[in-house]
Structures are given as structure tokens and as C-alpha cells.
Design a protein around this motif. Sequence first.
Motif, PDB file in Angstrom:
ATOM      1  N   ILE A 101       0.858  -1.190   0.000  1.00 29.52           N
ATOM      2  CA  ILE A 101       0.000   0.000   0.000  1.00 29.52           C
ATOM      3  C   ILE A 101       0.891   1.237   0.000  1.00 29.52           C
ATOM      4  CG2 ILE A 101      -1.765   1.299   1.271  1.00 29.52           C
ATOM      5  CD1 ILE A 101      -2.398  -1.382   2.708  1.00 29.52           C
ATOM      6  N   LYS A 102       0.492   2.239  -0.798  1.00 27.26           N
ATOM      7  CA  LYS A 102       1.282   3.465  -0.851  1.00 27.26           C
ATOM      8  C   LYS A 102       1.094   4.246   0.434  1.00 27.26           C
ATOM      9  CE  LYS A 102       1.954   7.294  -3.926  1.00 27.26           C
ATOM     10  NZ  LYS A 102       1.383   8.120  -4.950  1.00 27.26           N
ATOM     11  N   LYS A 103       2.127   4.354   1.240  1.00 26.51           N
ATOM     12  CA  LYS A 103       2.033   5.127   2.479  1.00 26.51           C
ATOM     13  C   LYS A 103       3.426   5.478   2.993  1.00 26.51           C
ATOM     14  CE  LYS A 103       1.838   1.154   5.665  1.00 26.51           C
ATOM     15  NZ  LYS A 103       3.161   0.844   5.922  1.00 26.51           N
ATOM     16  N   ILE A 104       3.490   6.534   3.807  1.00 27.80           N
ATOM     17  CA  ILE A 104       4.768   6.892   4.443  1.00 27.80           C
ATOM     18  C   ILE A 104       4.965   5.923   5.612  1.00 27.80           C
ATOM     19  CG2 ILE A 104       6.046   8.725   5.660  1.00 27.80           C
ATOM     20  CD1 ILE A 104       5.346   9.858   3.021  1.00 27.80           C
ATOM     21  N   PRO A 105       6.069   5.184   5.643  1.00 28.19           N
ATOM     22  CA  PRO A 105       6.225   4.161   6.674  1.00 28.19           C
ATOM     23  C   PRO A 105       6.538   4.758   8.047  1.00 28.19           C
ATOM     24  CG  PRO A 105       8.215   4.339   5.392  1.00 28.19           C
ATOM     25  CD  PRO A 105       7.246   5.292   4.790  1.00 28.19           C
ATOM     26  N   GLU A 106       6.088   4.064   9.099  1.00 24.85           N
ATOM     27  CA  GLU A 106       6.424   4.528  10.452  1.00 24.85           C
ATOM     28  C   GLU A 106       7.770   3.949  10.867  1.00 24.85           C
ATOM     29  OE1 GLU A 106       2.817   2.857  11.701  1.00 24.85           O
ATOM     30  OE2 GLU A 106       1.989   4.347  10.298  1.00 24.85           O
ATOM     31  N   LYS A 107       8.052   2.768  10.325  1.00 22.94           N
ATOM     32  CA  LYS A 107       9.351   2.170  10.638  1.00 22.94           C
ATOM     33  C   LYS A 107      10.002   1.698   9.329  1.00 22.94           C
ATOM     34  CE  LYS A 107       6.875  -2.059  12.001  1.00 22.94           C
ATOM     35  NZ  LYS A 107       6.819  -2.738  10.731  1.00 22.94           N
ATOM     36  N   ARG A 108      11.057   0.930   9.473  1.00 21.72           N
ATOM     37  CA  ARG A 108      11.769   0.442   8.288  1.00 21.72           C
ATOM     38  C   ARG A 108      10.853  -0.323   7.336  1.00 21.72           C
ATOM     39  NH1 ARG A 108      17.206  -2.964   8.831  1.00 21.72           N
ATOM     40  NH2 ARG A 108      16.530  -3.597   6.762  1.00 21.72           N
ATOM     41  N   SER A 109      11.116  -0.222   6.048  1.00 18.37           N
ATOM     42  CA  SER A 109      10.331  -0.990   5.075  1.00 18.37           C
ATOM     43  C   SER A 109      10.495  -2.475   5.375  1.00 18.37           C
ATOM     44  CB  SER A 109      10.862  -0.742   3.663  1.00 18.37           C
ATOM     45  OG  SER A 109      10.809   0.610   3.335  1.00 18.37           O
ATOM     46  N   SER A 110       9.412  -3.257   5.133  1.00 16.79           N
ATOM     47  CA  SER A 110       9.535  -4.679   5.437  1.00 16.79           C
ATOM     48  C   SER A 110      10.228  -5.441   4.310  1.00 16.79           C
ATOM     49  CB  SER A 110       8.165  -5.266   5.727  1.00 16.79           C
ATOM     50  OG  SER A 110       7.372  -5.122   4.593  1.00 16.79           O
ATOM     51  N   SER A 111      10.326  -4.830   3.146  1.00 18.82           N
ATOM     52  CA  SER A 111      11.074  -5.465   2.056  1.00 18.82           C
ATOM     53  C   SER A 111      11.440  -4.378   1.050  1.00 18.82           C
ATOM     54  CB  SER A 111      10.210  -6.521   1.365  1.00 18.82           C
ATOM     55  OG  SER A 111       9.242  -5.886   0.537  1.00 18.82           O
ATOM     56  N   THR A 112      12.307  -4.738   0.111  1.00 22.78           N
ATOM     57  CA  THR A 112      12.678  -3.731  -0.893  1.00 22.78           C
ATOM     58  C   THR A 112      11.492  -3.396  -1.786  1.00 22.78           C
ATOM     59  OG1 THR A 112      14.990  -4.361  -0.777  1.00 22.78           O
ATOM     60  CG2 THR A 112      14.302  -3.218  -2.769  1.00 22.78           C
ATOM     61  N   LEU A 113      10.647  -4.388  -2.072  1.00 25.47           N
ATOM     62  CA  LEU A 113       9.468  -4.077  -2.881  1.00 25.47           C
ATOM     63  C   LEU A 113       8.559  -3.075  -2.145  1.00 25.47           C
ATOM     64  CD1 LEU A 113       9.159  -5.240  -5.683  1.00 25.47           C
ATOM     65  CD2 LEU A 113       7.234  -6.564  -4.860  1.00 25.47           C
ATOM     66  N   HIS A 114       8.483  -3.201  -0.828  1.00 19.93           N
ATOM     67  CA  HIS A 114       7.687  -2.239  -0.056  1.00 19.93           C
ATOM     68  C   HIS A 114       8.270  -0.830  -0.108  1.00 19.93           C
ATOM     69  CE1 HIS A 114       5.705  -5.827   1.397  1.00 19.93           C
ATOM     70  NE2 HIS A 114       4.718  -5.021   1.764  1.00 19.93           N
ATOM     71  N   HIS A 115       9.580  -0.762  -0.214  1.00 22.52           N
ATOM     72  CA  HIS A 115      10.224   0.552  -0.318  1.00 22.52           C
ATOM     73  C   HIS A 115       9.699   1.336  -1.540  1.00 22.52           C
ATOM     74  CE1 HIS A 115      13.328   3.603  -0.165  1.00 22.52           C
ATOM     75  NE2 HIS A 115      13.725   3.289  -1.373  1.00 22.52           N
ATOM     76  N   PHE A 116       9.346   0.626  -2.594  1.00 25.30           N
ATOM     77  CA  PHE A 116       8.784   1.309  -3.766  1.00 25.30           C
ATOM     78  C   PHE A 116       7.505   2.051  -3.361  1.00 25.30           C
ATOM     79  CE2 PHE A 116      10.759  -0.623  -7.714  1.00 25.30           C
ATOM     80  CZ  PHE A 116      11.758  -1.300  -7.052  1.00 25.30           C
ATOM     81  N   TYR A 117       6.674   1.388  -2.540  1.00 28.38           N
ATOM     82  CA  TYR A 117       5.382   1.966  -2.149  1.00 28.38           C
ATOM     83  C   TYR A 117       5.530   3.015  -1.045  1.00 28.38           C
ATOM     84  CZ  TYR A 117       3.095  -1.459  -5.027  1.00 28.38           C
ATOM     85  OH  TYR A 117       2.672  -2.178  -6.111  1.00 28.38           O
ATOM     86  N   GLU A 118       6.639   2.929  -0.325  1.00 26.55           N
ATOM     87  CA  GLU A 118       6.810   3.825   0.819  1.00 26.55           C
ATOM     88  C   GLU A 118       7.685   5.031   0.495  1.00 26.55           C
ATOM     89  OE1 GLU A 118       8.071   0.889   3.635  1.00 26.55           O
ATOM     90  OE2 GLU A 118       6.043   0.061   3.784  1.00 26.55           O
ATOM     91  N   LYS A 119       8.351   4.996  -0.627  1.00 28.89           N
ATOM     92  CA  LYS A 119       9.154   6.164  -1.014  1.00 28.89           C
ATOM     93  C   LYS A 119       9.136   6.431  -2.528  1.00 28.89           C
ATOM     94  CE  LYS A 119      13.805   8.023  -1.056  1.00 28.89           C
ATOM     95  NZ  LYS A 119      15.170   7.885  -0.567  1.00 28.89           N
ATOM     96  N   LEU A 120       9.493   5.400  -3.312  1.00 30.36           N
ATOM     97  CA  LEU A 120       9.749   5.667  -4.725  1.00 30.36           C
ATOM     98  C   LEU A 120       8.522   6.151  -5.497  1.00 30.36           C
ATOM     99  CD1 LEU A 120      12.267   2.746  -5.471  1.00 30.36           C
ATOM    100  CD2 LEU A 120      12.681   5.013  -4.513  1.00 30.36           C
ATOM    101  N   PHE A 121       7.334   5.655  -5.138  1.00 31.87           N
ATOM    102  CA  PHE A 121       6.125   6.101  -5.841  1.00 31.87           C
ATOM    103  C   PHE A 121       5.694   7.512  -5.456  1.00 31.87           C
ATOM    104  CE2 PHE A 121       4.737   1.464  -6.688  1.00 31.87           C
ATOM    105  CZ  PHE A 121       5.442   1.469  -7.884  1.00 31.87           C
ATOM    106  N   PHE A 122       6.286   8.072  -4.417  1.00 32.08           N
ATOM    107  CA  PHE A 122       5.947   9.454  -4.048  1.00 32.08           C
ATOM    108  C   PHE A 122       6.777  10.470  -4.840  1.00 32.08           C
ATOM    109  CE2 PHE A 122       4.478   7.211  -0.231  1.00 32.08           C
ATOM    110  CZ  PHE A 122       3.221   7.793  -0.070  1.00 32.08           C
ATOM    111  N   ILE A 123       7.876   9.980  -5.392  1.00 33.00           N
ATOM    112  CA  ILE A 123       8.839  10.921  -5.976  1.00 33.00           C
ATOM    113  C   ILE A 123       8.243  11.744  -7.119  1.00 33.00           C
ATOM    114  CG2 ILE A 123      11.003  11.019  -7.320  1.00 33.00           C
ATOM    115  CD1 ILE A 123      12.184   9.002  -5.368  1.00 33.00           C
ATOM    116  N   GLU A 124       7.424  11.129  -7.980  1.00 34.85           N
ATOM    117  CA  GLU A 124       6.931  11.894  -9.142  1.00 34.85           C
ATOM    118  C   GLU A 124       6.110  13.118  -8.737  1.00 34.85           C
ATOM    119  OE1 GLU A 124       4.244   9.945 -11.844  1.00 34.85           O
ATOM    120  OE2 GLU A 124       3.259   8.834 -10.252  1.00 34.85           O
ATOM    121  N   ASN A 125       5.526  13.100  -7.539  1.00 29.70           N
ATOM    122  CA  ASN A 125       4.762  14.271  -7.098  1.00 29.70           C
ATOM    123  C   ASN A 125       5.572  15.224  -6.237  1.00 29.70           C
ATOM    124  OD1 ASN A 125       2.423  13.512  -8.426  1.00 29.70           O
ATOM    125  ND2 ASN A 125       1.895  12.097  -6.762  1.00 29.70           N
TER     126      ASN A 125
END
Length: 211
Positions: A154-178
Amino acid sequence: MDALIQYVKQCFKEEYTGHDFFHAQRVVSLAEKIYEKEVSFPKEEELRLIKAIGYLHDVVDEKLTSKRKERYQEINSLLEQEGFSPKEQEEILYVIEHLSFSKNQKERASLSLLGQIVQDADRLDAIGAIGIARAFAFGGRKDQALYDERVPLIKKIPEKRSSSTLHHFYEKLFFIENQMNTKIGQAIAKERTQYLKKFIEEFLKEWQQKN
Ligand code: ADP
Ligand code: NI
């Protein structure tokens, strides 16, 4: 600029997490490209500032070095040696201190146009094909799983470390375009984000085949 480039190479000679000298080089060349499109009358002095900021932007990152104080001293004398005026030196130091993604989450620093351009270039290097490679290199270094299927994507700002690298996409990389500062940066970010989405689609397709 030669002494400065050699210095940055030296700083990153044992750094393989994707924050290496080649990252700095890509940031410089992407920032130059954005600058030339963004500004109607490009100036040599401004291009020189962009180069210095781009090469130096990760050298004092607290995640990457424990020698921030020494590095600031070294940078000061390098900039002096390269002939930057006191005002230019001040701008370079301010931007490299405030450019990073994590810093900007806490306090939104107001960067000069040149700073905003380098920030866009830095963020663009976190997405697209190289962005994917960097994310997995970083994840490997931190013993992070490729993907954790127990946690929803789910696309969201994480409260703690990402649980996997794929999750990092949803927690940071997908926010970059905006979060881009410039129009051209935004256009490139949009294109690269499409590529990330395609990658994830393929990744999940292959992952599910194991069942
Ligand atoms: P900045 O230095 O701009 O604050 P980061 O250090 O957070 O940015 O990110 C630098 C690179 O490391 C980027 O390519 C980013 O995608 C990657 N990265 C950061 N955190 C993670 C993570 N938890 N998992 C995978 N890659 C990460
Ligand atoms: Ni960077």
C-alpha cells in the motif's frame, strides 16, 4: 573542478550501496540537462555551481560518513581552491546540507533554483532502471528481503523500516513523481515511475508462479 572530482572519488571508494561516485556523476549530468531546459539564458557560473553541488551532495550525508566535520573542512578548502566566491561557497554548503529526502520530510528547506534542480536529479536517480538496481543493492546490504508477501503493498509513508525492498517502492519511490521541483524533472519522473510499475507487475507475476 578536477581536484573536487578526485576528492569525491576518494570519499566513495568503498561505497557500493548505490551512493557511489557514479551516482554523483549521473546526478551532475542530469542536473545540467534539467538546468539547460529550465533556464532561458544558461550561465557558465551557474553550471559550475551545479557541478559542485551535484558531486558533493552525498559527501556529508550522516548515513554515509562519521567524519562530517572533517569533510566540511576539506570541502571548504577545496571550494576556496576552485575559486568559488564566499557567497557561492555558502550556497553550495547550504544545499548539500538540506538536499536529502529524509531531511526534507522533517523540515521543508527552501532551496535555491540550482539546489532544487540538483535535488530533482538526485531523486530521479532513485527511480527508473538504475533506481531499481540501487534499491535492491541497498536492500541486500541491509539484509532486507526482496519481498514480504505477508504485508500488503500500500502506498504510504512508513512509520518504521520498510519490510522489504518491494515495499520501499510503495513507501518512497512512488511518491517521488509528485515531489519534483521542475517541470522537466516531473516529466522524466513520470516516465520512470511507469517503468517501476511495469517492473513490479512482472515481479509479482513471477513471484506468484511459485504457488
Ligand atoms: P537520500 O540520501 O536522498 O535521503 P536515501 O538514502 O533514503 O535517500 O536513498 C538513497 C538510495 O537508497 C535510493 O536509491 C533509495 O531508493 C535507496 N533506499 C533507501 N532506503 C531503502 C530501503 N529501505 N530499501 C531499499 N532501498 C532503499
Ligand atoms: Ni544522492
